[in-house]
Motif scaffolding. Structure first.
Motif, short mmCIF file in Angstrom:
data_model
loop_
_atom_site.label_atom_id
_atom_site.label_comp_id
_atom_site.label_asym_id
_atom_site.label_seq_id
_atom_site.Cartn_x
_atom_site.Cartn_y
_atom_site.Cartn_z
N ALA A 179 -6.45 1.71 -0.57
CA ALA A 179 -5.30 2.62 -0.50
C ALA A 179 -4.13 2.05 -1.31
CB ALA A 179 -4.89 2.85 0.95
N ALA A 180 -3.94 0.73 -1.24
CA ALA A 180 -2.88 0.10 -2.03
C ALA A 180 -3.14 0.29 -3.52
CB ALA A 180 -2.79 -1.39 -1.69
N ARG A 181 -4.38 0.16 -3.93
CA ARG A 181 -4.75 0.40 -5.34
C ARG A 181 -4.40 1.82 -5.75
NH1 ARG A 181 -8.21 -0.71 -9.61
NH2 ARG A 181 -8.92 -2.70 -8.84
N HIS A 182 -4.75 2.77 -4.90
CA HIS A 182 -4.46 4.19 -5.18
C HIS A 182 -2.95 4.40 -5.36
CE1 HIS A 182 -5.13 8.55 -4.98
NE2 HIS A 182 -4.04 8.59 -4.25
N ALA A 183 -2.17 3.82 -4.46
CA ALA A 183 -0.71 3.95 -4.54
C ALA A 183 -0.17 3.28 -5.80
CB ALA A 183 -0.06 3.36 -3.29
N ALA A 184 -0.66 2.09 -6.09
CA ALA A 184 -0.19 1.35 -7.27
C ALA A 184 -0.53 2.10 -8.56
CB ALA A 184 -0.78 -0.05 -7.30
N SER A 239 -1.37 -14.54 -4.29
CA SER A 239 -2.74 -14.76 -4.75
C SER A 239 -3.56 -13.46 -4.76
CB SER A 239 -3.45 -15.80 -3.88
OG SER A 239 -3.55 -15.35 -2.54
N PHE A 240 -2.92 -12.34 -4.43
CA PHE A 240 -3.63 -11.05 -4.40
C PHE A 240 -3.72 -10.46 -5.80
CE2 PHE A 240 -3.64 -6.40 -4.16
CZ PHE A 240 -4.80 -6.20 -3.42
N SER A 241 -4.85 -9.85 -6.09
CA SER A 241 -5.04 -9.16 -7.36
C SER A 241 -5.93 -7.96 -7.14
CB SER A 241 -5.71 -10.11 -8.38
OG SER A 241 -6.09 -9.39 -9.53
N PHE A 242 -5.65 -6.89 -7.88
CA PHE A 242 -6.53 -5.72 -7.87
C PHE A 242 -7.72 -5.94 -8.79
CE2 PHE A 242 -2.56 -3.45 -6.59
CZ PHE A 242 -3.02 -2.98 -5.37
N GLY A 243 -7.68 -7.00 -9.60
CA GLY A 243 -8.76 -7.27 -10.54
C GLY A 243 -8.69 -6.38 -11.77
N ASP A 244 -7.51 -5.84 -12.01
CA ASP A 244 -7.28 -4.95 -13.16
C ASP A 244 -5.97 -5.42 -13.80
OD1 ASP A 244 -6.03 -2.80 -14.63
OD2 ASP A 244 -7.45 -1.41 -13.69
N ALA A 295 -4.00 -4.40 -16.20
CA ALA A 295 -2.92 -3.42 -16.39
C ALA A 295 -2.28 -3.04 -15.06
CB ALA A 295 -3.45 -2.17 -17.10
N LEU A 296 -3.09 -2.89 -14.03
CA LEU A 296 -2.56 -2.53 -12.71
C LEU A 296 -1.79 -3.70 -12.11
CD1 LEU A 296 -2.44 -0.29 -10.61
CD2 LEU A 296 -4.62 -1.11 -9.71
N ASP A 297 -2.34 -4.90 -12.22
CA ASP A 297 -1.66 -6.09 -11.69
C ASP A 297 -0.33 -6.33 -12.40
OD1 ASP A 297 -3.63 -6.61 -9.80
OD2 ASP A 297 -4.72 -8.00 -11.10
N ALA A 298 -0.23 -5.94 -13.67
CA ALA A 298 1.00 -6.18 -14.45
C ALA A 298 2.17 -5.37 -13.91
CB ALA A 298 0.76 -5.85 -15.91
N LYS A 299 1.92 -4.26 -13.25
CA LYS A 299 3.04 -3.48 -12.72
C LYS A 299 3.30 -3.76 -11.24
CE LYS A 299 0.52 0.94 -12.25
NZ LYS A 299 0.66 2.37 -12.55
N CYS A 300 2.75 -4.86 -10.75
CA CYS A 300 2.94 -5.24 -9.36
C CYS A 300 3.87 -6.45 -9.24
CB CYS A 300 1.60 -5.57 -8.70
SG CYS A 300 0.50 -4.15 -8.55
N VAL A 301 4.74 -6.38 -8.27
CA VAL A 301 5.61 -7.50 -7.90
C VAL A 301 5.09 -8.02 -6.56
CG1 VAL A 301 7.96 -8.17 -7.24
CG2 VAL A 301 7.60 -6.47 -9.06
N SER A 302 4.82 -9.30 -6.49
CA SER A 302 4.29 -9.89 -5.26
C SER A 302 5.38 -10.60 -4.49
CB SER A 302 3.17 -10.89 -5.60
OG SER A 302 2.11 -10.22 -6.24
N LEU A 303 5.48 -10.28 -3.21
CA LEU A 303 6.44 -10.94 -2.31
C LEU A 303 5.64 -11.58 -1.17
CD1 LEU A 303 9.26 -8.23 -2.04
CD2 LEU A 303 9.17 -10.22 -3.56
N GLY A 341 1.68 -5.18 3.93
CA GLY A 341 0.55 -5.48 4.79
C GLY A 341 -0.72 -4.74 4.40
N THR A 342 -0.90 -4.49 3.11
CA THR A 342 -2.00 -3.63 2.65
C THR A 342 -3.04 -4.36 1.80
OG1 THR A 342 -0.75 -2.95 0.70
CG2 THR A 342 -0.52 -1.59 2.68
N THR A 343 -3.05 -5.69 1.80
CA THR A 343 -3.97 -6.40 0.91
C THR A 343 -5.34 -6.65 1.53
OG1 THR A 343 -3.10 -8.55 1.61
CG2 THR A 343 -2.09 -7.53 -0.34
N GLY A 344 -5.53 -6.28 2.77
CA GLY A 344 -6.83 -6.46 3.43
C GLY A 344 -7.55 -5.13 3.55
N MET A 345 -7.57 -4.60 4.76
CA MET A 345 -8.33 -3.36 5.03
C MET A 345 -7.78 -2.16 4.27
SD MET A 345 -7.16 -2.51 8.88
CE MET A 345 -5.49 -2.04 9.25
N LEU A 346 -6.55 -2.23 3.79
CA LEU A 346 -5.93 -1.12 3.07
C LEU A 346 -5.88 -1.37 1.56
CD1 LEU A 346 -3.10 -0.36 5.60
CD2 LEU A 346 -4.84 1.28 4.85
N ALA A 347 -6.65 -2.31 1.05
CA ALA A 347 -6.58 -2.65 -0.37
C ALA A 347 -6.93 -1.46 -1.27
CB ALA A 347 -7.48 -3.85 -0.69
#
Length: 185
Positions: A17-22, A37-42, A44-52, A9-15
């Motif tokens: 913070a989610a970036r920092h954690a990722a 459809s969420f992306s950090f716009g990076d 290398a960072l997006d490559a280590k993310c699994v989207s559910l 639940g962190t893709t909105g107001m906590l994006a």
């Protein structure tokens, strides 16, 4: 064990913070209705993310999906209080030595109409019996400026969550909760 972050639940107001954690994790599992459809716009960072892409509507299916990725060294969550099964199962997904940070709205600290403990108190008491994980809350308040009140910005909310990641406290209030009658309408 792999350093994994659960970002629920962190893709909105906590994006932010989610970036920092990722960025700190080897792998980040991002859960939201629109996670696919969420992306950090990076790249290398997006490559280590699994989207559910899940909502809370089917808590058993969501928990089954999360269990296949657990354990998590960090769980940063923003979930509604009614998602009781999910909320109660979160601690089992955190690895020994890991941290669970729950972001909660200002009403989470209010006692029930018949004096029942608040959801924040219930969660703090339950997690106090889990000595293998660190538990921290971020309770979202409001800001008083020039005689008026406003809700927190996304940056202020993420800053409080990041502070909990860096130096966890049992409960961190983002903004203020008093006077209660002065909160924005």
């Amino acid at each position: 064990m792999k350093n994994k972050a659960l970002l629920l639940g962190t893709t909105g107001m906590l994006a932010a913070a989610a970036r920092h954690a990722a960025m700190q994790a080897e792998e980040a599992v991002i859960v939201s209705r629109h996670a696919d459809s969420f992306s950090f716009g990076d790249e290398a960072l997006d490559a280590k993310c699994v989207s559910l892409p899940f909502s809370y509507e089917d808590e058993p299916a969501l928990l089954a999906a999360l269990e296949s990725h657990a354990p998590f060294s960090l769980a940063l969550t923003w979930i509604r209080p009614r998602a009781e099964l999910l909320r109660a199962a979160l601690d089992a997904l955190v690895a020994p030595g890991g941290t669970l940070i729950e972001v909660m709205g200002s009403r989470s600290i209010l006692a029930g109409p018949n004096g029942e403990p608040s959801i924040a108190s219930i969660r703090a008491d339950a997690l106090a019996h889990q000595p293998d994980i660190a538990y921290a809350q971020v309770v979202l308040g409001f800001v008083r400026e020039n005689g008026a009140s406003r809700w927190l910005t996304h940056e202020e909310i993420s800053a409080a969550a990041i502070a909990q990641m860096e130096m966890p406290l049992p409960r961190r209030i983002a903004g203020t909760l008093e006077p209660w009658d002065a909160r924005p309408q």
